[in-house]
Write a protein that holds these residues in place. Structure first.
Motif, PDB file in Angstrom:
ATOM      1  N   THR A 180       8.385   8.467  -0.950  1.00 31.92           N
ATOM      2  CA  THR A 180       7.066   7.842  -0.999  1.00 31.92           C
ATOM      3  C   THR A 180       7.078   6.629  -1.928  1.00 31.92           C
ATOM      4  O   THR A 180       7.568   6.710  -3.052  1.00 31.92           O
ATOM      5  N   SER A 181       6.524   5.522  -1.447  1.00 31.01           N
ATOM      6  CA  SER A 181       6.615   4.272  -2.209  1.00 31.01           C
ATOM      7  C   SER A 181       5.344   3.457  -2.068  1.00 31.01           C
ATOM      8  O   SER A 181       4.459   3.754  -1.250  1.00 31.01           O
ATOM      9  N   TRP A 182       5.292   2.409  -2.877  1.00 28.37           N
ATOM     10  CA  TRP A 182       4.255   1.388  -2.773  1.00 28.37           C
ATOM     11  C   TRP A 182       4.936   0.170  -2.163  1.00 28.37           C
ATOM     12  O   TRP A 182       5.872  -0.380  -2.735  1.00 28.37           O
ATOM     13  N   GLY A 183       4.502  -0.217  -0.968  1.00 30.31           N
ATOM     14  CA  GLY A 183       5.183  -1.308  -0.291  1.00 30.31           C
ATOM     15  C   GLY A 183       4.451  -1.720   0.973  1.00 30.31           C
ATOM     16  O   GLY A 183       3.348  -1.247   1.259  1.00 30.31           O
ATOM     17  N   PRO A 184       5.049  -2.586   1.761  1.00 28.10           N
ATOM     18  CA  PRO A 184       4.405  -3.062   2.983  1.00 28.10           C
ATOM     19  C   PRO A 184       4.427  -2.006   4.077  1.00 28.10           C
ATOM     20  O   PRO A 184       5.451  -1.347   4.299  1.00 28.10           O
ATOM     21  N   ALA A 185       3.299  -1.832   4.756  1.00 31.79           N
ATOM     22  CA  ALA A 185       3.242  -0.904   5.883  1.00 31.79           C
ATOM     23  C   ALA A 185       4.290  -1.265   6.932  1.00 31.79           C
ATOM     24  O   ALA A 185       4.785  -0.393   7.657  1.00 31.79           O
ATOM     25  N   ASP A 186       4.637  -2.538   6.992  1.00 28.20           N
ATOM     26  CA  ASP A 186       5.646  -3.006   7.943  1.00 28.20           C
ATOM     27  C   ASP A 186       6.938  -2.204   7.843  1.00 28.20           C
ATOM     28  O   ASP A 186       7.630  -1.993   8.849  1.00 28.20           O
ATOM     29  N   LEU A 187       7.276  -1.746   6.632  1.00 23.99           N
ATOM     30  CA  LEU A 187       8.540  -1.025   6.449  1.00 23.99           C
ATOM     31  C   LEU A 187       8.529   0.318   7.163  1.00 23.99           C
ATOM     32  O   LEU A 187       9.542   0.722   7.748  1.00 23.99           O
ATOM     33  N   ASP A 188       7.399   1.032   7.132  1.00 21.47           N
ATOM     34  CA  ASP A 188       7.318   2.294   7.865  1.00 21.47           C
ATOM     35  C   ASP A 188       7.433   2.056   9.360  1.00 21.47           C
ATOM     36  O   ASP A 188       8.138   2.780  10.078  1.00 21.47           O
ATOM     37  N   VAL A 189       6.709   1.052   9.854  1.00 23.80           N
ATOM     38  CA  VAL A 189       6.761   0.745  11.286  1.00 23.80           C
ATOM     39  C   VAL A 189       8.163   0.294  11.672  1.00 23.80           C
ATOM     40  O   VAL A 189       8.711   0.719  12.695  1.00 23.80           O
ATOM     41  N   ALA A 190       8.769  -0.546  10.850  1.00 25.42           N
ATOM     42  CA  ALA A 190      10.111  -1.044  11.140  1.00 25.42           C
ATOM     43  C   ALA A 190      11.127   0.092  11.166  1.00 25.42           C
ATOM     44  O   ALA A 190      12.019   0.133  12.027  1.00 25.42           O
ATOM     45  N   HIS A 191      11.015   1.032  10.228  1.00 22.97           N
ATOM     46  CA  HIS A 191      11.972   2.134  10.174  1.00 22.97           C
ATOM     47  C   HIS A 191      11.849   3.019  11.406  1.00 22.97           C
ATOM     48  O   HIS A 191      12.854   3.470  11.971  1.00 22.97           O
ATOM     49  N   LEU A 192      10.608   3.248  11.841  1.00 22.85           N
ATOM     50  CA  LEU A 192      10.410   4.017  13.057  1.00 22.85           C
ATOM     51  C   LEU A 192      10.956   3.265  14.265  1.00 22.85           C
ATOM     52  O   LEU A 192      11.577   3.852  15.150  1.00 22.85           O
ATOM     53  N   CYS A 193      10.744   1.950  14.300  1.00 19.53           N
ATOM     54  CA  CYS A 193      11.282   1.139  15.397  1.00 19.53           C
ATOM     55  C   CYS A 193      12.805   1.196  15.439  1.00 19.53           C
ATOM     56  O   CYS A 193      13.408   1.297  16.514  1.00 19.53           O
ATOM     57  N   GLY A 236       0.840  -1.185   0.000  1.00 21.60           N
ATOM     58  CA  GLY A 236       0.000   0.000   0.000  1.00 21.60           C
ATOM     59  C   GLY A 236       0.876   1.235   0.000  1.00 21.60           C
ATOM     60  O   GLY A 236       2.092   1.154  -0.205  1.00 21.60           O
ATOM     61  N   LEU A 237       0.286   2.380   0.266  1.00 18.89           N
ATOM     62  CA  LEU A 237       1.031   3.636   0.305  1.00 18.89           C
ATOM     63  C   LEU A 237       1.867   3.701   1.575  1.00 18.89           C
ATOM     64  O   LEU A 237       1.360   3.491   2.672  1.00 18.89           O
ATOM     65  N   ILE A 238       3.153   4.004   1.423  1.00 19.11           N
ATOM     66  CA  ILE A 238       4.032   4.171   2.578  1.00 19.11           C
ATOM     67  C   ILE A 238       4.881   5.426   2.400  1.00 19.11           C
ATOM     68  O   ILE A 238       5.176   5.848   1.286  1.00 19.11           O
ATOM     69  N   HIS A 239       5.259   6.014   3.526  1.00 17.57           N
ATOM     70  CA  HIS A 239       6.131   7.191   3.523  1.00 17.57           C
ATOM     71  C   HIS A 239       7.542   6.794   3.127  1.00 17.57           C
ATOM     72  O   HIS A 239       8.215   7.481   2.378  1.00 17.57           O
ATOM     73  N   ARG A 240       8.025   5.699   3.633  1.00 20.93           N
ATOM     74  CA  ARG A 240       9.313   5.062   3.342  1.00 20.93           C
ATOM     75  C   ARG A 240      10.512   5.694   4.046  1.00 20.93           C
ATOM     76  O   ARG A 240      11.603   5.139   4.042  1.00 20.93           O
ATOM     77  N   ASP A 241      10.296   6.856   4.706  1.00 25.13           N
ATOM     78  CA  ASP A 241      11.357   7.445   5.513  1.00 25.13           C
ATOM     79  C   ASP A 241      10.753   7.961   6.813  1.00 25.13           C
ATOM     80  O   ASP A 241      11.015   9.080   7.253  1.00 25.13           O
ATOM     81  N   PHE A 242       9.949   7.103   7.420  1.00 24.89           N
ATOM     82  CA  PHE A 242       9.138   7.459   8.577  1.00 24.89           C
ATOM     83  C   PHE A 242       9.983   7.353   9.849  1.00 24.89           C
ATOM     84  O   PHE A 242      10.116   6.281  10.434  1.00 24.89           O
ATOM     85  N   HIS A 243      10.571   8.463  10.252  1.00 28.36           N
ATOM     86  CA  HIS A 243      11.384   8.484  11.471  1.00 28.36           C
ATOM     87  C   HIS A 243      11.195   9.825  12.166  1.00 28.36           C
ATOM     88  O   HIS A 243      10.558  10.743  11.631  1.00 28.36           O
ATOM     89  N   PHE A 244      11.757   9.965  13.361  1.00 32.16           N
ATOM     90  CA  PHE A 244      11.508  11.149  14.180  1.00 32.16           C
ATOM     91  C   PHE A 244      11.895  12.450  13.485  1.00 32.16           C
ATOM     92  O   PHE A 244      11.290  13.488  13.725  1.00 32.16           O
TER      93      PHE A 244
END
Length: 299
Positions: free
Chosen positions: A208-221, A181-189
């Motif tokens: 901005t990319s088309w990819g797994p939401a997991d990647l945004d959550v993982a990058h923030l983690c 789906g839609l992801i920011h792809r550089d989702f960090h503080f």
């Protein structure tokens, strides 16, 4: 008028043509790694942001950054989410000498301190709202790209090489069939603005990319683990799940490991961006935080 370094007069003139108020001051926006954004202050006190990428320095990457951010602003217009509004774009650089866009400025400040549970929940809810945005097939951004070396190697600074070998093998085994789906792809503080304990803006949509939401959550983690601790990263993931997000454990393990490997060969490269606000951080502490998250992820 104070001109921002390296912002050409052509780009400044183009921005002025797209604004009703006179530009009275220009200054670079710091805090990131690309150094391609400037803040324009207008005669009425309003502010806007221009991204201009020098084609000599940035080439195709700069054009893609501007194109993706422009698309993200268009896709999220009217969503009610705290994202910049697109004012104008010169994607082919015919008017500005380099790909550029002009967007509204958002209030708030970056936070690198430890968040309270309510703030973590709000941030998780915002991420989920982005991931749930409907996007027509013909409007989808490009599929995400993996970060870091194409063939990651065990970092020379680690005292736990076997841990990194496991991570490298896991990613080499191939990605799971996680929905995209839609992801920011550089989702960090560094790309999240806050006012009075709430998120006031999500900025820098250049990846901005088309990819797994997991990647945004993982990058923030990953970011939280390097700035604070693995427990704080766990709190982010759990908050996303409580808000209704989907993170299948085995699949998320793959994406979290992939994101961690994306910081190789050395996550210490983020230090210059965070050191002014967090002088307590060191390259060693950043490495340790990321490696501890990797150990927890692999269990």
């Amino acid at each position: 008028m104070v001109l921002g370094p390296a912002l050409p007069e052509r780009a400044l003139a183009w921005a002025q043509q797209n604004l009703a108020q006179q530009i009275v001051e220009v200054g670079p926006i710091g805090g990131g790694l690309t150094r391609t954004k400037w803040l324009l202050r207008l005669a009425d006190g309003a502010r806007v942001v221009v991204r201009w990428c020098d084609p000599t320095d940035w080439g195709d990457t700069g054009r893609e950054h501007v194109r993706r951010e422009t698309l993200a602003c268009q896709l999220l217009a009217g969503s009610g989410l705290p994202v910049p509004r697109l004012i104008a774009a010169d994607l082919d650089a015919t008017l500005t000498g380099g790909p550029a866009n002009l967007v509204t400025w958002l209030p708030g400040a970056v936070r690198l301190d430890r968040l309270r549970p309510a703030a973590v929940g709000g941030l998780a809810g915002l991420a989920l709202a982005v991931h749930r945005q409907p996007v027509a097939d013909e409007r989808r951004p490009p599929v995400f790209s993996y970060r870091g070396p194409a063939e990651p190697e065990v970092p020379g600074w680690t005292s736990r090489p076997a841990l990194w070998e496991r991570a490298i093998d896991l990613r080499a085994a191939g990605a799971p069939s996680t929905p995209f789906g839609l992801i920011h792809r550089d989702f960090h503080f560094g790309n999240i603005l806050w006012e009075r304990g709430s998120v006031s803006g999500v900025v820098d949509w250049a990846e901005t990319s088309w990819g797994p939401a997991d990647l945004d959550v993982a990058h923030l983690c990953s970011d939280v683990a390097m700035l604070h601790a693995t427990a704080d990263a766990d709190a982010v993931r759990e908050a996303y799940l409580r808000r209704g997000g989907r993170l299948e454990p085995a699949e998320f393990r793959y994406w979290q490991v992939s994101d961690i490997l994306g910081f190789l060969p050395d996550p210490g490269h983020i230090l210059p961006a965070v050191a002014p606000a967090r002088p307590d951080l060191t390259a060693a502490s950043i490495r340790r935080g990321l490696e501890d998250l990797l150990a927890a992820t692999l269990g």
